[in-house]
Scaffold this motif. Structure first.
Motif, PDB file in Angstrom:
ATOM      1  N   GLY A 154       0.914  -1.333  -0.059  1.00 35.35           N
ATOM      2  CA  GLY A 154      -0.097   0.052  -0.079  1.00 35.35           C
ATOM      3  C   GLY A 154       0.733   1.296  -0.053  1.00 35.35           C
ATOM      4  N   ALA A 155       0.515   2.214  -0.889  1.00 37.16           N
ATOM      5  CA  ALA A 155       1.432   3.282  -0.863  1.00 37.16           C
ATOM      6  C   ALA A 155       0.455   4.503  -0.732  1.00 37.16           C
ATOM      7  CB  ALA A 155       1.857   3.518  -2.408  1.00 37.16           C
ATOM      8  N   SER A 156       1.140   5.667  -0.197  1.00 37.47           N
ATOM      9  CA  SER A 156       0.418   6.744   0.255  1.00 37.47           C
ATOM     10  C   SER A 156       0.278   7.634  -1.144  1.00 37.47           C
ATOM     11  CB  SER A 156       1.062   7.432   1.201  1.00 37.47           C
ATOM     12  OG  SER A 156       1.124   6.869   2.456  1.00 37.47           O
ATOM     13  N   VAL A 157      -0.936   8.536  -1.134  1.00 34.98           N
ATOM     14  CA  VAL A 157      -0.943   9.407  -2.288  1.00 34.98           C
ATOM     15  C   VAL A 157      -0.626  10.743  -1.847  1.00 34.98           C
ATOM     16  CG1 VAL A 157      -2.518  10.103  -3.901  1.00 34.98           C
ATOM     17  CG2 VAL A 157      -2.556   7.766  -3.190  1.00 34.98           C
ATOM     18  N   PHE A 158       0.073  11.565  -2.557  1.00 33.58           N
ATOM     19  CA  PHE A 158       0.542  12.913  -2.079  1.00 33.58           C
ATOM     20  C   PHE A 158       0.408  13.538  -3.442  1.00 33.58           C
ATOM     21  CE2 PHE A 158       2.741  10.312   1.164  1.00 33.58           C
ATOM     22  CZ  PHE A 158       2.185  10.982   2.031  1.00 33.58           C
ATOM     23  N   PRO A 159       0.479  15.010  -3.116  1.00 33.47           N
ATOM     24  CA  PRO A 159       0.525  15.807  -4.495  1.00 33.47           C
ATOM     25  C   PRO A 159       2.066  16.237  -4.346  1.00 33.47           C
ATOM     26  CG  PRO A 159      -0.230  17.018  -2.280  1.00 33.47           C
ATOM     27  CD  PRO A 159      -0.421  15.542  -2.083  1.00 33.47           C
ATOM     28  N   ALA A 160       2.584  16.334  -5.840  1.00 37.27           N
ATOM     29  CA  ALA A 160       4.021  16.483  -5.877  1.00 37.27           C
ATOM     30  C   ALA A 160       4.417  17.862  -5.581  1.00 37.27           C
ATOM     31  CB  ALA A 160       4.298  16.235  -7.350  1.00 37.27           C
ATOM     32  N   GLU A 161       4.357  18.179  -4.111  1.00 33.93           N
ATOM     33  CA  GLU A 161       4.771  19.500  -3.580  1.00 33.93           C
ATOM     34  C   GLU A 161       5.905  19.140  -2.630  1.00 33.93           C
ATOM     35  OE1 GLU A 161       1.295  20.829  -2.198  1.00 33.93           O
ATOM     36  OE2 GLU A 161       0.598  21.737  -3.863  1.00 33.93           O
ATOM     37  N   GLY A 162       6.899  20.119  -2.177  1.00 29.17           N
ATOM     38  CA  GLY A 162       7.748  20.020  -1.152  1.00 29.17           C
ATOM     39  C   GLY A 162       8.828  19.118  -1.449  1.00 29.17           C
ATOM     40  N   PHE A 163       8.985  18.029  -0.736  1.00 29.32           N
ATOM     41  CA  PHE A 163       9.839  17.118  -0.751  1.00 29.32           C
ATOM     42  C   PHE A 163       9.859  16.343  -1.743  1.00 29.32           C
ATOM     43  CE2 PHE A 163      11.272  12.627  -0.136  1.00 29.32           C
ATOM     44  CZ  PHE A 163      12.812  12.882   0.183  1.00 29.32           C
ATOM     45  N   PHE A 164       8.419  15.967  -2.516  1.00 30.01           N
ATOM     46  CA  PHE A 164       7.987  15.258  -3.624  1.00 30.01           C
ATOM     47  C   PHE A 164       8.231  15.923  -4.975  1.00 30.01           C
ATOM     48  CE2 PHE A 164       5.878  13.176   0.017  1.00 30.01           C
ATOM     49  CZ  PHE A 164       6.626  12.016   0.037  1.00 30.01           C
ATOM     50  N   GLU A 165       8.395  17.190  -4.889  1.00 29.82           N
ATOM     51  CA  GLU A 165       8.354  18.269  -6.068  1.00 29.82           C
ATOM     52  C   GLU A 165       9.076  17.501  -7.220  1.00 29.82           C
ATOM     53  OE1 GLU A 165       8.822  22.592  -7.399  1.00 29.82           O
ATOM     54  OE2 GLU A 165       9.182  22.293  -5.506  1.00 29.82           O
ATOM     55  N   ASP A 166      10.414  16.999  -6.966  1.00 34.39           N
ATOM     56  CA  ASP A 166      11.426  16.832  -8.132  1.00 34.39           C
ATOM     57  C   ASP A 166      10.978  15.091  -8.530  1.00 34.39           C
ATOM     58  OD1 ASP A 166      12.730  19.202  -8.117  1.00 34.39           O
ATOM     59  OD2 ASP A 166      14.123  18.508  -6.405  1.00 34.39           O
ATOM     60  N   PHE A 167       9.988  14.694  -7.917  1.00 36.47           N
ATOM     61  CA  PHE A 167       9.726  13.237  -8.210  1.00 36.47           C
ATOM     62  C   PHE A 167       8.250  12.982  -8.808  1.00 36.47           C
ATOM     63  CE2 PHE A 167      12.877  13.124  -4.866  1.00 36.47           C
ATOM     64  CZ  PHE A 167      13.829  12.375  -5.273  1.00 36.47           C
ATOM     65  N   GLY A 168       7.656  14.105  -8.930  1.00 32.12           N
ATOM     66  CA  GLY A 168       6.197  13.995  -9.382  1.00 32.12           C
ATOM     67  C   GLY A 168       6.325  14.133 -10.869  1.00 32.12           C
ATOM     68  N   PRO A 169       5.019  14.116 -11.205  1.00 31.49           N
ATOM     69  CA  PRO A 169       4.554  14.142 -12.724  1.00 31.49           C
ATOM     70  C   PRO A 169       4.951  15.832 -13.353  1.00 31.49           C
ATOM     71  CG  PRO A 169       2.706  14.476 -11.413  1.00 31.49           C
ATOM     72  CD  PRO A 169       3.771  14.294 -10.398  1.00 31.49           C
ATOM     73  N   SER A 170       5.009  15.586 -14.499  1.00 30.68           N
ATOM     74  CA  SER A 170       5.035  16.881 -15.159  1.00 30.68           C
ATOM     75  C   SER A 170       3.912  17.807 -15.076  1.00 30.68           C
ATOM     76  CB  SER A 170       5.400  16.583 -16.832  1.00 30.68           C
ATOM     77  OG  SER A 170       6.745  16.000 -17.023  1.00 30.68           O
ATOM     78  N   PRO A 171       3.891  19.040 -14.803  1.00 31.55           N
ATOM     79  CA  PRO A 171       2.855  19.777 -14.691  1.00 31.55           C
ATOM     80  C   PRO A 171       2.011  19.528 -15.839  1.00 31.55           C
ATOM     81  CG  PRO A 171       4.783  21.081 -14.267  1.00 31.55           C
ATOM     82  CD  PRO A 171       5.161  19.833 -14.802  1.00 31.55           C
ATOM     83  N   LYS A 172       0.607  19.837 -15.594  1.00 28.53           N
ATOM     84  CA  LYS A 172      -0.538  19.605 -16.788  1.00 28.53           C
ATOM     85  C   LYS A 172      -0.167  20.759 -17.714  1.00 28.53           C
ATOM     86  CE  LYS A 172      -4.685  21.052 -16.349  1.00 28.53           C
ATOM     87  NZ  LYS A 172      -5.991  21.101 -15.722  1.00 28.53           N
ATOM     88  N   ALA A 173      -0.159  20.578 -19.223  1.00 31.77           N
ATOM     89  CA  ALA A 173      -0.026  21.729 -19.967  1.00 31.77           C
ATOM     90  C   ALA A 173      -0.983  22.552 -19.985  1.00 31.77           C
ATOM     91  CB  ALA A 173       0.390  21.007 -21.516  1.00 31.77           C
ATOM     92  N   GLU A 174      -1.070  23.939 -20.020  1.00 33.62           N
ATOM     93  CA  GLU A 174      -2.095  24.780 -20.342  1.00 33.62           C
ATOM     94  C   GLU A 174      -2.833  25.007 -21.876  1.00 33.62           C
ATOM     95  OE1 GLU A 174      -1.558  28.385 -18.474  1.00 33.62           O
ATOM     96  OE2 GLU A 174      -1.189  27.579 -16.439  1.00 33.62           O
ATOM     97  N   ALA A 175      -4.031  24.962 -21.943  1.00 30.76           N
ATOM     98  CA  ALA A 175      -4.572  25.363 -23.231  1.00 30.76           C
ATOM     99  C   ALA A 175      -4.051  26.401 -23.885  1.00 30.76           C
ATOM    100  CB  ALA A 175      -6.136  24.949 -23.277  1.00 30.76           C
ATOM    101  N   PRO A 176      -3.562  26.395 -25.126  1.00 35.09           N
ATOM    102  CA  PRO A 176      -3.222  27.825 -25.666  1.00 35.09           C
ATOM    103  C   PRO A 176      -4.349  28.836 -25.857  1.00 35.09           C
ATOM    104  CG  PRO A 176      -3.494  26.176 -27.395  1.00 35.09           C
ATOM    105  CD  PRO A 176      -3.770  25.464 -26.094  1.00 35.09           C
ATOM    106  N   SER A 177      -4.167  30.241 -25.384  1.00 35.15           N
ATOM    107  CA  SER A 177      -5.126  31.045 -25.616  1.00 35.15           C
ATOM    108  C   SER A 177      -5.464  31.385 -27.154  1.00 35.15           C
ATOM    109  CB  SER A 177      -4.608  32.556 -25.102  1.00 35.15           C
ATOM    110  OG  SER A 177      -3.523  32.745 -25.616  1.00 35.15           O
ATOM    111  N   PRO A 178      -6.953  31.692 -27.182  1.00 36.83           N
ATOM    112  CA  PRO A 178      -7.286  31.958 -28.479  1.00 36.83           C
ATOM    113  C   PRO A 178      -6.783  32.935 -29.154  1.00 36.83           C
ATOM    114  CG  PRO A 178      -9.155  32.125 -26.717  1.00 36.83           C
ATOM    115  CD  PRO A 178      -7.974  31.513 -26.253  1.00 36.83           C
ATOM    116  N   LYS A 179      -6.671  33.037 -30.488  1.00 35.75           N
ATOM    117  CA  LYS A 179      -6.264  34.225 -31.331  1.00 35.75           C
ATOM    118  C   LYS A 179      -7.142  35.532 -31.253  1.00 35.75           C
ATOM    119  CE  LYS A 179      -2.718  32.059 -34.134  1.00 35.75           C
ATOM    120  NZ  LYS A 179      -2.471  31.575 -35.505  1.00 35.75           N
ATOM    121  N   PRO A 180      -6.987  36.701 -31.021  1.00 33.03           N
ATOM    122  CA  PRO A 180      -7.949  37.794 -31.108  1.00 33.03           C
ATOM    123  C   PRO A 180      -8.458  37.688 -32.518  1.00 33.03           C
ATOM    124  CG  PRO A 180      -5.610  38.728 -30.946  1.00 33.03           C
ATOM    125  CD  PRO A 180      -5.531  37.366 -30.672  1.00 33.03           C
TER     126      PRO A 180
END
Length: 233
Positions: A154-180
């Motif tokens: 059994g493994a604990s579930v944590f957000p990739a913050e603090g000590f775990f920041e360098d071991f976590g997933p890649s940040p979710k890519a943001e959708a590109p903003s629409p052209k004006p």
């Protein structure tokens, strides 16, 4: 101090010393009581030890995006082991494995170790992370090895913050903003007409009456008067 009290004190000291000595001998240099155990999930089966196991989700508690399984695998055997799969029982989540160099399987060398998670290491990415447990829960993780078989814990579930920041997933890519869209300032003035041209006229065409005046100059009354004067002379 009386003689009997001195004998009693000496006996108690000897007994305590014997207990301490026997405890130290029983522990030995490699005893579990002398080893520092990790705070995170750990287990061992045969010659395989798995430590520091966690499921790391997106930082700041984000529910979307990928998650990862972070762990360290040790192989105390004389033959290498191949990590064939990582599964999360009780969910439909799929875990994609990738070696540190991006090629081939994840190998735990004989007498060595492999780290899963973090820059430059092997990775175990949970694509549909919404199927995994929520932050703060405990998620069952099973490592399938080529020789040892399934090793679960059994493994604990944590957000990739603090000590775990360098071991976590890649940040979710943001959708590109629409052209004006094109603004009114980009549209030609005059509703498509040529600037400086009066309404209803074609550029370069004389204004109304100009052609008539020219015609009168050639065939009009002035021309007739000149002919009559020539005849009279």
């Amino acid at each position: 101090m009386s003689r009997s009290l001195r004998h009693g004190a000496l006996a108690a000291t000897a007994t305590a010393f014997s207990i301490v000595t026997l405890s130290a001998c029983g522990a030995g240099n490699n005893a579990e009581t002398l080893q520092i155990r990790p705070d995170n999930a750990a287990t061992s089966v045969g010659t395989i030890k798995i430590q520091n196991v966690n499921v790391l989700t997106q930082p700041e508690g984000g529910a979307d995006g990928t998650a990862v399984v972070a762990a360290t695998l040790f192989n105390d055997g004389t033959e290498r082991e191949v990590l064939e799969a990582v599964t999360l029982p009780g969910s439909d989540a799929e875990v994609n494995l990738q070696a540190a160099d991006g090629k081939g399987p994840i190998v735990v060398p004989a007498g060595g170790q492999v780290i899963i998670g973090g820059k430059g290491n092997a990775s175990a990415v949970i694509e549909n992370s919404g199927e995994a447990a929520r932050n703060g829960d405990v998620q069952q993780v099973v490592f399938k090895l080529s020789r040892t078989g399934d090793v679960g814990l059994g493994a604990s579930v944590f957000p990739a913050e603090g000590f775990f920041e360098d071991f976590g997933p890649s940040p979710k890519a943001e959708a590109p903003s629409p052209k004006p869209n094109a603004t009114a300032s980009e549209t030609p003035s005059g509703d498509g007409e040529t600037p400086g041209t009066p309404e209803g006229e074609t550029p370069g065409t004389p204004a109304d009456g100009a052609g008539a005046e020219g015609a009168q100059g050639a065939d009009g009354p002035q021309g007739d008067t000149g002919a009559e004067q020539g005849a009279a002379r």
